[in-house]
Scaffold this motif. Structure first.
Motif, PDB file in Angstrom:
ATOM      1  N   ALA A  90       8.606  -7.389   1.713  1.00 57.48           N
ATOM      2  CA  ALA A  90       9.566  -6.689   2.559  1.00 57.48           C
ATOM      3  C   ALA A  90       9.479  -5.179   2.370  1.00 57.48           C
ATOM      4  CB  ALA A  90      10.982  -7.186   2.257  1.00 57.48           C
ATOM      5  N   ASP A  91       9.282  -4.733   1.119  1.00 57.37           N
ATOM      6  CA  ASP A  91       9.131  -3.300   0.850  1.00 57.37           C
ATOM      7  C   ASP A  91       7.898  -2.748   1.558  1.00 57.37           C
ATOM      8  OD1 ASP A  91      11.349  -3.269  -0.840  1.00 57.37           O
ATOM      9  OD2 ASP A  91      10.145  -3.791  -2.597  1.00 57.37           O
ATOM     10  N   ILE A  92       6.808  -3.493   1.497  1.00 54.57           N
ATOM     11  CA  ILE A  92       5.567  -3.051   2.133  1.00 54.57           C
ATOM     12  C   ILE A  92       5.718  -3.024   3.647  1.00 54.57           C
ATOM     13  CG2 ILE A  92       3.139  -3.625   2.504  1.00 54.57           C
ATOM     14  CD1 ILE A  92       3.121  -4.736  -0.361  1.00 54.57           C
ATOM     15  N   ASP A  93       6.373  -4.048   4.215  1.00 54.45           N
ATOM     16  CA  ASP A  93       6.593  -4.079   5.665  1.00 54.45           C
ATOM     17  C   ASP A  93       7.443  -2.895   6.112  1.00 54.45           C
ATOM     18  OD1 ASP A  93       5.091  -6.345   5.961  1.00 54.45           O
ATOM     19  OD2 ASP A  93       6.797  -7.726   5.988  1.00 54.45           O
ATOM     20  N   LYS A  94       8.444  -2.535   5.318  1.00 57.97           N
ATOM     21  CA  LYS A  94       9.302  -1.395   5.643  1.00 57.97           C
ATOM     22  C   LYS A  94       8.504  -0.103   5.664  1.00 57.97           C
ATOM     23  CE  LYS A  94      13.748   0.638   4.265  1.00 57.97           C
ATOM     24  NZ  LYS A  94      14.835   0.603   3.263  1.00 57.97           N
ATOM     25  N   LEU A  95       7.604   0.044   4.692  1.00 58.45           N
ATOM     26  CA  LEU A  95       6.750   1.226   4.643  1.00 58.45           C
ATOM     27  C   LEU A  95       5.805   1.270   5.836  1.00 58.45           C
ATOM     28  CD1 LEU A  95       5.597   3.715   3.171  1.00 58.45           C
ATOM     29  CD2 LEU A  95       4.136   2.150   1.878  1.00 58.45           C
ATOM     30  N   LEU A  96       5.208   0.134   6.171  1.00 58.37           N
ATOM     31  CA  LEU A  96       4.274   0.071   7.291  1.00 58.37           C
ATOM     32  C   LEU A  96       4.955   0.399   8.610  1.00 58.37           C
ATOM     33  CD1 LEU A  96       2.284  -3.162   6.335  1.00 58.37           C
ATOM     34  CD2 LEU A  96       1.461  -0.801   6.219  1.00 58.37           C
ATOM     35  N   GLU A  97       6.222   0.037   8.739  1.00 59.44           N
ATOM     36  CA  GLU A  97       6.958   0.317   9.978  1.00 59.44           C
ATOM     37  C   GLU A  97       7.303   1.789  10.100  1.00 59.44           C
ATOM     38  OE1 GLU A  97      10.045   1.336  12.522  1.00 59.44           O
ATOM     39  OE2 GLU A  97      10.436   1.223  10.353  1.00 59.44           O
ATOM     40  N   ALA A  98       7.671   2.417   8.979  1.00 57.88           N
ATOM     41  CA  ALA A  98       8.120   3.814   9.020  1.00 57.88           C
ATOM     42  C   ALA A  98       6.971   4.806   9.085  1.00 57.88           C
ATOM     43  CB  ALA A  98       8.981   4.103   7.792  1.00 57.88           C
ATOM     44  N   ALA A  99       5.849   4.478   8.474  1.00 56.86           N
ATOM     45  CA  ALA A  99       4.760   5.452   8.303  1.00 56.86           C
ATOM     46  C   ALA A  99       4.315   6.136   9.596  1.00 56.86           C
ATOM     47  CB  ALA A  99       3.580   4.774   7.611  1.00 56.86           C
ATOM     48  N   PRO A 100       4.081   5.417  10.707  1.00 60.42           N
ATOM     49  CA  PRO A 100       3.598   6.106  11.922  1.00 60.42           C
ATOM     50  C   PRO A 100       4.562   7.171  12.438  1.00 60.42           C
ATOM     51  CG  PRO A 100       3.265   3.733  12.095  1.00 60.42           C
ATOM     52  CD  PRO A 100       4.132   3.961  10.888  1.00 60.42           C
ATOM     53  N   ARG A 101       5.842   7.002  12.197  1.00 59.83           N
ATOM     54  CA  ARG A 101       6.818   7.988  12.668  1.00 59.83           C
ATOM     55  C   ARG A 101       6.720   9.301  11.910  1.00 59.83           C
ATOM     56  NH1 ARG A 101      11.449   6.313  11.228  1.00 59.83           N
ATOM     57  NH2 ARG A 101      11.199   4.149  10.584  1.00 59.83           N
ATOM     58  N   TYR A 102       6.038   9.270  10.766  1.00 59.73           N
ATOM     59  CA  TYR A 102       5.855  10.476   9.960  1.00 59.73           C
ATOM     60  C   TYR A 102       4.388  10.930   9.952  1.00 59.73           C
ATOM     61  CZ  TYR A 102      10.596   9.672   8.325  1.00 59.73           C
ATOM     62  OH  TYR A 102      11.967   9.497   8.266  1.00 59.73           O
ATOM     63  N   GLY A 103       3.613  10.440  10.903  1.00 54.68           N
ATOM     64  CA  GLY A 103       2.223  10.854  11.008  1.00 54.68           C
ATOM     65  C   GLY A 103       1.323  10.298   9.933  1.00 54.68           C
ATOM     66  N   VAL A 104       1.735   9.185   9.321  1.00 49.56           N
ATOM     67  CA  VAL A 104       0.941   8.554   8.264  1.00 49.56           C
ATOM     68  C   VAL A 104       0.356   7.260   8.790  1.00 49.56           C
ATOM     69  CG1 VAL A 104       0.963   7.581   5.939  1.00 49.56           C
ATOM     70  CG2 VAL A 104       2.379   9.571   6.468  1.00 49.56           C
ATOM     71  N   GLU A 105      -0.945   7.111   8.644  1.00 49.96           N
ATOM     72  CA  GLU A 105      -1.634   5.890   9.073  1.00 49.96           C
ATOM     73  C   GLU A 105      -1.993   5.053   7.851  1.00 49.96           C
ATOM     74  OE1 GLU A 105      -5.628   4.390  11.487  1.00 49.96           O
ATOM     75  OE2 GLU A 105      -5.297   6.523  11.110  1.00 49.96           O
TER      76      GLU A 105
END
Length: 202
Positions: free
Chosen positions: A137-152
């Motif tokens: 769940a922690d990893i999924d949360k990070l994967l969801e947020a990352a594109p909004r901050y310009g992180v791929e």
């Protein structure tokens, strides 16, 4: 624009846990007019972020305690205390504590902004509290947020660690032979000719 200085005494600053690491914020964009952000990172044994690319900011690291293994593309560096590393915008990189002792770093990003992703995704911690190992769940949360901050972060999938010589499917029509596989935390980047893919190992 602010002209006030920012002071963080030992132990002061907001602390969060993110994908197994603990970050203590020393200066955020709100305090530097968006020019940069700096935070202390405590990296327990076996921890570190998955391979990722920043499209907005450069990221620099200064190892204060312990040892950290950095991966920048196919280049690997094992960094001891006092080593400084700068990752330019657009580089695929990650780091990991591969030892059995905690490591500590000073990390800066310029311009600021990335710290807001950590504050959004991370778990607030008390002064002496450590973060638990990351869950799916922690990893999924990070994967969801990352594109909004310009992180791929390379799209993960379940799978075992491939070995040189293994065949991997790169499309419904093509298979390639694995040339090398680089592990970074719970992620593995595989290279096969000019093709690369990152998979999540659970």
């Amino acid at each position: 624009m602010t002209n006030s200085q920012t002071i963080r005494r030992p132990g002061e600053g907001r602390r969060i846990g993110i994908v197994g690491d603990v970050y203590r914020f020393l200066a955020t964009g709100e305090e530097t007019d968006g020019k940069y952000a700096t935070f202390e990172a405590l990296v327990p044994p076996g921890c570190g972020p998955p391979p990722h690319i920043h499209s907005r900011e450069e990221e620099s690291f200064l190892v204060l305690e312990g040892q950290i293994a950095f991966q920048n593309g196919e280049e690997r560096l094992v960094a001891d205390v006092g080593t400084f590393v700068n990752m330019p915008v657009g580089s695929l990189h990650c780091f990991k504590n591969e030892t059995d002792q905690p490591a500590r770093m000073l990390i800066s990003v310029a311009p600021a902004g990335l710290e807001q992703m950590f504050l959004e995704v991370g778990q607030p911690l008390d002064d002496a509290e450590m973060t638990p190992p990351p869950s799916r769940a922690d990893i999924d949360k990070l994967l969801e947020a990352a594109p909004r901050y310009g992180v791929e972060i390379m799209p993960p999938r379940r799978g075992s660690i491939p070995r040189p010589g293994d065949l991997v499917a790169v499309s419904s029509q093509f298979m390639l032979v694995v040339v090398s596989a680089i592990r970074c935390g719970q992620f593995v980047k595989i290279m096969a000719g000019g093709f690369s893919r990152t998979i999540l190992v659970l």
